[in-house]
Design a protein around this motif. Structure first.
Motif, mmCIF file in Angstrom:
data_model
loop_
_atom_site.group_PDB
_atom_site.id
_atom_site.type_symbol
_atom_site.label_atom_id
_atom_site.label_comp_id
_atom_site.label_asym_id
_atom_site.label_seq_id
_atom_site.Cartn_x
_atom_site.Cartn_y
_atom_site.Cartn_z
ATOM 1 N N GLY A 1 -26.383 45.716 0.714
ATOM 2 C CA GLY A 1 -27.363 46.663 0.668
ATOM 3 C C GLY A 1 -27.644 46.861 -0.746
ATOM 4 O O GLY A 1 -28.594 47.989 -1.030
ATOM 5 N N SER A 2 -27.199 46.421 -1.766
ATOM 6 C CA SER A 2 -27.341 46.654 -3.276
ATOM 7 C C SER A 2 -28.627 45.847 -3.762
ATOM 8 O O SER A 2 -29.092 44.815 -2.896
ATOM 9 N N SER A 3 -29.290 46.095 -4.791
ATOM 10 C CA SER A 3 -30.190 45.472 -5.337
ATOM 11 C C SER A 3 -30.148 45.295 -6.871
ATOM 12 O O SER A 3 -29.295 46.079 -7.410
ATOM 13 N N SER A 4 -31.017 44.404 -7.463
ATOM 14 C CA SER A 4 -30.827 43.997 -8.711
ATOM 15 C C SER A 4 -31.560 45.121 -9.558
ATOM 16 O O SER A 4 -32.601 45.924 -8.798
ATOM 17 N N PRO A 5 -31.579 45.318 -10.660
ATOM 18 C CA PRO A 5 -32.174 46.399 -11.486
ATOM 19 C C PRO A 5 -33.836 46.314 -11.762
ATOM 20 O O PRO A 5 -34.402 47.151 -12.162
ATOM 21 N N GLY A 6 -34.010 45.025 -11.287
ATOM 22 C CA GLY A 6 -35.587 44.671 -11.712
ATOM 23 C C GLY A 6 -35.778 43.123 -11.601
ATOM 24 O O GLY A 6 -34.934 42.301 -11.407
ATOM 25 N N MET A 7 -36.911 42.720 -12.235
ATOM 26 C CA MET A 7 -37.218 41.461 -12.414
ATOM 27 C C MET A 7 -36.878 40.860 -14.033
ATOM 28 O O MET A 7 -36.830 41.819 -14.845
ATOM 29 N N LYS A 8 -36.621 39.680 -13.976
ATOM 30 C CA LYS A 8 -36.371 38.996 -15.238
ATOM 31 C C LYS A 8 -37.082 37.847 -15.692
ATOM 32 O O LYS A 8 -37.139 36.911 -14.723
ATOM 33 N N VAL A 9 -37.496 37.633 -16.782
ATOM 34 C CA VAL A 9 -38.282 36.599 -17.428
ATOM 35 C C VAL A 9 -37.421 35.990 -18.489
ATOM 36 O O VAL A 9 -37.101 36.609 -19.263
ATOM 37 N N LYS A 10 -37.094 34.779 -18.158
ATOM 38 C CA LYS A 10 -36.370 33.932 -19.199
ATOM 39 C C LYS A 10 -37.414 33.121 -20.097
ATOM 40 O O LYS A 10 -38.206 32.284 -19.327
ATOM 41 N N ALA A 11 -37.162 32.932 -21.256
ATOM 42 C CA ALA A 11 -38.113 32.267 -22.075
ATOM 43 C C ALA A 11 -37.244 31.178 -23.124
ATOM 44 O O ALA A 11 -36.077 31.713 -23.567
ATOM 45 N N SER B 1 -45.885 46.256 -19.096
ATOM 46 C CA SER B 1 -45.231 44.928 -19.812
ATOM 47 C C SER B 1 -44.524 45.484 -20.770
ATOM 48 O O SER B 1 -44.578 46.316 -21.359
ATOM 49 N N LYS B 2 -43.614 44.387 -21.249
ATOM 50 C CA LYS B 2 -42.748 44.417 -22.296
ATOM 51 C C LYS B 2 -43.000 43.109 -23.128
ATOM 52 O O LYS B 2 -43.103 42.094 -22.554
ATOM 53 N N ARG B 3 -42.828 43.180 -24.444
ATOM 54 C CA ARG B 3 -42.832 42.086 -25.315
ATOM 55 C C ARG B 3 -41.492 41.193 -25.360
ATOM 56 O O ARG B 3 -40.550 42.001 -25.638
ATOM 57 N N GLY B 4 -41.616 40.013 -25.527
ATOM 58 C CA GLY B 4 -40.188 39.383 -25.560
ATOM 59 C C GLY B 4 -40.640 38.455 -26.953
ATOM 60 O O GLY B 4 -41.597 38.025 -27.327
ATOM 61 N N SER C 1 -33.457 27.802 -28.813
ATOM 62 C CA SER C 1 -33.292 29.124 -28.514
ATOM 63 C C SER C 1 -33.831 29.798 -27.044
ATOM 64 O O SER C 1 -34.635 29.113 -26.570
ATOM 65 N N GLU C 2 -33.214 30.794 -26.755
ATOM 66 C CA GLU C 2 -33.810 31.475 -25.650
ATOM 67 C C GLU C 2 -33.502 33.060 -25.516
ATOM 68 O O GLU C 2 -32.996 33.476 -26.452
ATOM 69 N N THR C 3 -34.325 33.533 -24.814
ATOM 70 C CA THR C 3 -34.298 35.214 -24.671
ATOM 71 C C THR C 3 -34.517 35.577 -22.996
ATOM 72 O O THR C 3 -35.342 34.930 -22.416
ATOM 73 N N THR C 4 -34.344 36.473 -22.654
ATOM 74 C CA THR C 4 -34.426 37.080 -21.594
ATOM 75 C C THR C 4 -34.925 38.638 -21.607
ATOM 76 O O THR C 4 -34.489 39.444 -22.280
ATOM 77 N N VAL C 5 -36.092 38.822 -20.652
ATOM 78 C CA VAL C 5 -36.719 40.226 -20.832
ATOM 79 C C VAL C 5 -36.480 40.833 -19.315
ATOM 80 O O VAL C 5 -36.752 40.163 -18.330
ATOM 81 N N ASP C 6 -36.041 42.273 -19.499
ATOM 82 C CA ASP C 6 -35.832 42.610 -18.062
ATOM 83 C C ASP C 6 -37.030 43.597 -17.711
ATOM 84 O O ASP C 6 -37.630 44.286 -18.788
#
Length: 401
Positions: free
Chosen positions: A316-326, A345-348, A331-336
């Motif tokens: 019944g739980s859910s994740s806090p939102g969507m995630k985009v990985k680049a 929108s947010k900048r990564g 190198s890499e980063t994840t934007v929540d």
């Protein structure tokens, strides 16, 4: 010399009929729908048997082959009520069936075909799309792609798809074929509608951005009245992309090209919605990076304001939102993203040192999402405004400290 006026009129009438016949055989269209691309021009009833097309030229401007039915909106097929995305008519392609239209294009230019398709009975339906130079028109290279249509992305059952090619001649046949091997029912197959075409420019990298088409402003034709965007399917290395500069890496899943008229787009008129989770990635290879030099990748990751919900789990739980990985090089980063379906929108950002050339830039969604209206429509985060620039040497030295 005596001129027979009746003979002149007869000759003029014959010439007019020839011109009309030629016009009906070849489409010379600009960006937008193909001639009778939505099949609303009534067929020749003498070449129909009920809803089954019996004559190969019964549908104006199209040539047909195999088991094909003309479908009307609201028509029942067994327990299923059929719908049509554009006006009232569409075509049902049976196994091995094909439709073809000849169109006049500019040799050497790139084009994207857009059309709508709805799966009906098979779990593994595939459409083959071919652009073949017409004999004698100055080209011989046919281009073919496969579009998987077994995944239904929208609750209506209809999705718009795109496919791109380079015109190898001035006169090209566009051929759509349904062929899924042995089927118990030869009438089983997808319904297609709303065919359109668009000339694709090929944006180049600039001094402000080493990526091609990083803002996604160049892409396939989106019908103005379409509320669901256009799917860009996976493609092989050598295929022309409906999203110039970008490849869609997947086995059978797609990304969605969306416009600001129907979705929240971080910047400009268009963006890409990542609707297939980790099964699909946007990729671009940059050949102008230099091994050992420093670079900065930036991008926008956002909420399309289409009611996209966070994934739910068995407890019944859910994740806090969507995630985009680049990923950019090593190198890499994840934007929540957690805007609750209301847009934003947010900048990564990634600052990295190139370890090889070319440098791969990859964007993907880390979750699977559907709209919160319980319709089952697949959705995901949008990405936009992607840039790659060199980092000046003085600043790069500080990154080493």
């Amino acid at each position: 010399m005596v001129i027979d006026k009746r003979s002149v009129r007869r000759a003029a009438l014959v010439l007019l009929l020839v011109c009309v016949a030629a016009a009906r055989a070849v489409s010379a269209v600009g960006d937008g729908p193909l001639l009778n691309g939505n099949f609303e021009d009534p067929p020749n009833q003498s070449q129909m048997s009920g809803s089954v097309v019996t004559g190969e030229h019964a549908i104006p401007y199209w040539k047909t082959s195999g088991h094909i039915e003309l479908i009307c909106s609201g028509q029942k097929q067994g327990d299923m009520v059929l719908t049509v995305p554009d006006r009232t008519r569409a075509l049902w392609l049976g196994n091995g069936a094909s439709i073809e239209q000849q169109i006049s294009l500019t040799p050497g230019l790139y084009y994207s075909l857009t059309f709508s398709a709805s799966r009906t009975c098979s779990q593994d339906e595939m459409l083959n799309v071919t652009a073949a130079p017409v004999s004698g028109s100055g080209g011989s290279l046919a281009q073919t792609g496969e579009l998987p249509v077994q995944t239904v992305y929208t609750s209506s059952g209809w999705d718009s798809y795109s496919w791109a090619f380079k015109a190898e001649a001035g006169l090209v046949s566009i051929i759509i074929t349904h062929n899924c091997g042995e089927q118990e029912d030869p009438a089983c197959g997808p319904i297609v509608d709303a065919f359109a075409i668009k000339t694709l420019s090929q944006p180049e990298a600039t001094g402000d951005n080493m990526l091609r088409n990083g803002d996604f402003e160049e892409g396939p034709y989106i019908p103005p009245e379409s509320p669901w965007g256009v799917m860009v399917p996976p493609m092989d290395e050598d295929h022309v992309s409906p999203l110039p500069g970008w490849k869609i890496m997947s086995y059978k899943k797609s990304v969605k090209y969306v416009d600001s008229a129907h979705f929240a787009v971080p910047r400009g008129a268009c963006a890409v919605e990542l609707v297939s989770g980790v099964e699909t990635a946007l990729l671009q290879e940059v050949y102008t990076t230099v091994e050992g030099s420093w670079y900065r990748l930036e991008f926008s990751a956002g909420d399309a304001a289409n009611g996209c919900a966070s994934p739910s789990y068995d407890d019944g739980s859910s994740s806090p939102g969507m995630k985009v990985k680049a990923y950019a090089g090593p190198s890499e980063t994840t934007v929540d993203i957690d805007f609750r379906g209301a847009g934003g929108s947010k900048r990564g950002k990634i600052e990295f040192r190139a370890t090889a050339s070319p440098t791969r830039v990859v964007l993907l969604s880390l979750g699977y999402h559907t709209k919160s209206d319980n319709s089952g429509t697949l959705c995901g985060p949008v990405v936009d405004d992607v840039s790659l620039v060199p980092i000046p040497q003085p600043y790069a030295r500080r990154l080493l400290l």
